[in-house]
Write an enzyme that holds these catalytic residues in place. Structure first.
Site, PDB file in Angstrom:
ATOM      1  N   THR A 103       0.869  -1.181   0.000  1.00  0.00           N
ATOM      2  CA  THR A 103       0.000   0.000   0.000  1.00  0.00           C
ATOM      3  C   THR A 103       0.899   1.223   0.000  1.00  0.00           C
ATOM      4  OG1 THR A 103      -1.617  -1.193   1.334  1.00  0.00           O
ATOM      5  CG2 THR A 103      -1.875   1.190   1.202  1.00  0.00           C
TER       6      THR A 103
ATOM      7  N   LYS B  21      -7.891   1.297  -3.097  1.00  0.00           N
ATOM      8  CA  LYS B  21      -7.504   0.947  -1.720  1.00  0.00           C
ATOM      9  C   LYS B  21      -7.646   2.159  -0.780  1.00  0.00           C
ATOM     10  CE  LYS B  21      -5.076  -1.004   1.679  1.00  0.00           C
ATOM     11  NZ  LYS B  21      -5.490  -2.128   2.459  1.00  0.00           N
TER      12      LYS B  21
ATOM     13  N   LYS C  47      -1.418   5.189   8.467  1.00  0.00           N
ATOM     14  CA  LYS C  47      -0.628   5.206   7.220  1.00  0.00           C
ATOM     15  C   LYS C  47      -1.538   5.410   6.006  1.00  0.00           C
ATOM     16  CE  LYS C  47       1.790   2.230   4.024  1.00  0.00           C
ATOM     17  NZ  LYS C  47       2.361   0.938   3.678  1.00  0.00           N
TER      18      LYS C  47
HETATM   19  P1  NAD Z   1       5.868  -5.949   7.502  1.00  0.00           P
HETATM   20  O1  NAD Z   1       6.661  -4.817   8.071  1.00  0.00           O
HETATM   21  O2  NAD Z   1       5.470  -7.076   8.351  1.00  0.00           O
HETATM   22  O3  NAD Z   1       6.666  -6.573   6.240  1.00  0.00           O
HETATM   23  C1  NAD Z   1       7.439  -5.834   5.342  1.00  0.00           C
HETATM   24  C2  NAD Z   1       8.654  -6.695   4.996  1.00  0.00           C
HETATM   25  O4  NAD Z   1       9.431  -6.025   3.995  1.00  0.00           O
HETATM   26  C3  NAD Z   1       9.575  -6.932   6.201  1.00  0.00           C
HETATM   27  O5  NAD Z   1       9.755  -8.323   6.412  1.00  0.00           O
HETATM   28  C4  NAD Z   1      10.861  -6.247   5.780  1.00  0.00           C
HETATM   29  O6  NAD Z   1      12.036  -6.896   6.275  1.00  0.00           O
HETATM   30  C5  NAD Z   1      10.777  -6.335   4.274  1.00  0.00           C
HETATM   31  N1  NAD Z   1      11.681  -5.430   3.588  1.00  0.00           N
HETATM   32  C6  NAD Z   1      12.061  -4.174   3.962  1.00  0.00           C
HETATM   33  N2  NAD Z   1      12.957  -3.701   3.070  1.00  0.00           N
HETATM   34  C7  NAD Z   1      13.123  -4.653   2.118  1.00  0.00           C
HETATM   35  C8  NAD Z   1      13.923  -4.755   0.947  1.00  0.00           C
HETATM   36  N3  NAD Z   1      14.732  -3.754   0.569  1.00  0.00           N
HETATM   37  N4  NAD Z   1      13.848  -5.889   0.202  1.00  0.00           N
HETATM   38  C9  NAD Z   1      13.032  -6.911   0.576  1.00  0.00           C
HETATM   39  N5  NAD Z   1      12.270  -6.881   1.695  1.00  0.00           N
HETATM   40  C10 NAD Z   1      12.313  -5.766   2.447  1.00  0.00           C
HETATM   41  O7  NAD Z   1       4.607  -5.265   6.815  1.00  0.00           O
HETATM   42  P2  NAD Z   1       3.236  -5.994   6.352  1.00  0.00           P
HETATM   43  O8  NAD Z   1       2.249  -5.916   7.459  1.00  0.00           O
HETATM   44  O9  NAD Z   1       3.580  -7.297   5.727  1.00  0.00           O
HETATM   45  O10 NAD Z   1       2.747  -4.968   5.234  1.00  0.00           O
HETATM   46  C11 NAD Z   1       3.326  -4.939   3.931  1.00  0.00           C
HETATM   47  C12 NAD Z   1       2.507  -4.013   3.058  1.00  0.00           C
HETATM   48  O11 NAD Z   1       1.146  -4.468   3.026  1.00  0.00           O
HETATM   49  C13 NAD Z   1       2.449  -2.572   3.585  1.00  0.00           C
HETATM   50  O12 NAD Z   1       2.525  -1.694   2.471  1.00  0.00           O
HETATM   51  C14 NAD Z   1       1.107  -2.496   4.285  1.00  0.00           C
HETATM   52  O13 NAD Z   1       0.582  -1.182   4.313  1.00  0.00           O
HETATM   53  C15 NAD Z   1       0.275  -3.415   3.402  1.00  0.00           C
HETATM   54  N6  NAD Z   1      -0.907  -4.015   4.080  1.00  0.00           N
HETATM   55  C16 NAD Z   1      -0.774  -4.557   5.318  1.00  0.00           C
HETATM   56  C17 NAD Z   1      -1.901  -5.129   5.929  1.00  0.00           C
HETATM   57  C18 NAD Z   1      -1.804  -5.752   7.297  1.00  0.00           C
HETATM   58  O14 NAD Z   1      -2.867  -6.042   7.886  1.00  0.00           O
HETATM   59  N7  NAD Z   1      -0.604  -5.992   7.837  1.00  0.00           N
HETATM   60  C19 NAD Z   1      -3.135  -5.134   5.265  1.00  0.00           C
HETATM   61  C20 NAD Z   1      -3.219  -4.604   3.980  1.00  0.00           C
HETATM   62  C21 NAD Z   1      -2.082  -4.032   3.395  1.00  0.00           C
END
Ligand code: NAD
Length: 298
Positions: A94, A169, A244
């Protein structure tokens, strides 16, 4: 021979999404800098490599699930030169609409194809493979991405051209933030006027105030036993993530000159609440409204 896909970003969402691709028969080559995420992905059956560039080398489709637009753009700059010509990059993070458009432009300039495909459904949906994908990009690229998206999701909607998936979204989540605040204000007013939570629910859940915030994510314990309010506001959908998404919506509102007073106010309200309660479910905003309503009127 099965299709090779790369998966970059194996966090709360990306980890289980990549696992569902493995389960559906895809060869998943994955990268995340965090050792625990790498270990889990190996256990789930992915091949884990040391850099994003290595992960994309043999991939036909590259999925990214990353925390922010800045990181998506950094990862694209690293991965695009390493991918075979015509690779399809699908960003499920997102992020700002403007960043999504820029990421797609970088991909196309490097000889590749791109879609934005953010999701709703949270960690539960990612694990169960029931996410809703909101996709922006061309018809051809959408058709190519559909089978793996269906392996991770319950519903896949082609919303329009580049960036329009992100638009869907943030529009949805802006409405959700506004409706949770409005609902919570109404419940607190009802409390002051002697209206019980049960009677409030009984009336409003089938009246014109009915909304998802009430009937699925009810901010008070009792009427909907599965809502986070029954579990001390454990998310669910964390306040930090709502903050966010409202920030992204506000950017888009300002960039596009929309007179959305409630959208901007909801952003301010969740920003303030996130400073003290980022990890609580966003429905805990009712506790803040209640506390502030106990203070003497100015
Ligand atoms: P998270 O922080 O758990 O996961 C993000 C991952 O990206 C981490 O494991 C991190 O180490 C990795 N990362 C960071 N830099 C990186 C790089 N250079 N190369 C590869 N990996 C890298 O976050 P999340 O909850 O999994 O959310 C991910 C996305 O999904 C966000 O944009 C969030 O807004 C969106 N989202 C989350 C939810 C939710 O409920 N958690 C729901 C809908 C959308």
């Amino acid at each position: 021979m099965s299709t090779t896909v790369a998966f970059l970003g194996l966090g709360h969402m990306g980890g289980p999404m990549a696992a569902n691709l493995v389960r559906a028969g895809y060869q998943v080559v994955a990268f995340d800098p965090v050792p625990a995420a790498q270990e889990q992905a190996r256990t789930d059956g992915a091949t884990v490599v040391d850099t994003a560039a290595l992960a994309v080398e043999k991939a036909e489709i590259v999925f990214t699930m990353l925390p922010s637009g800045r990181i998506v753009l950094d990862v694209y700059r690293e991965a695009l030169p390493a991918a075979a010509p015509g690779t399809l990059f699908v960003d499920c993070s997102t992020i700002d609409v403007a960043d999504a458009v820029q990421a797609a432009e970088l991909a196309v300039a490097a000889g590749h194809r791109a879609l934005d495909a953010p999701v709703s459904g949270g960690v539960g949906g990612a694990t169960a493979g029931t996410l809703t994908f909101m996709v922006g990009g061309s018809d051809t690229d959408f058709a190519a991405a559909l089978p793996p998206l269906e392996a991770m999701g319950g519903k896949v909607v082609h919303c329009g051209g580049t960036g329009v998936g992100q638009a869907a979204k943030i529009c949805n989540n802006m409405m959700l933030g506004i409706s949770m605040i409005g609902l919570s204000e109404a419940i607190v007013l009802g409390e002051k006027l002697g209206l019980s939570h049960d009677k409030f629910f009984d009336v409003v859940s089938t009246a014109s105030g009915q909304c998802w915030a009430l009937t699925t994510n009810c901010p008070v314990p009792g009427p909907v036993p599965t809502s986070p309010a029954n579990n001390d506001y454990q998310p669910g959908f964390a306040t930090g993530l709502m903050n966010k998404d409202l920030g992204l919506a506000s950017n888009a509102l300002r960039t596009n000159g929309v007179d959305a007073q409630l959208g901007l106010l909801a952003t301010e309200i969740y920003q303030r609440f996130a400073e003290q309660a980022a990890h609580r479910d966003f429905s805990a905003i009712i506790t803040d409204i209640r506390t502030r309503s106990e203070q003497e009127p100015a």
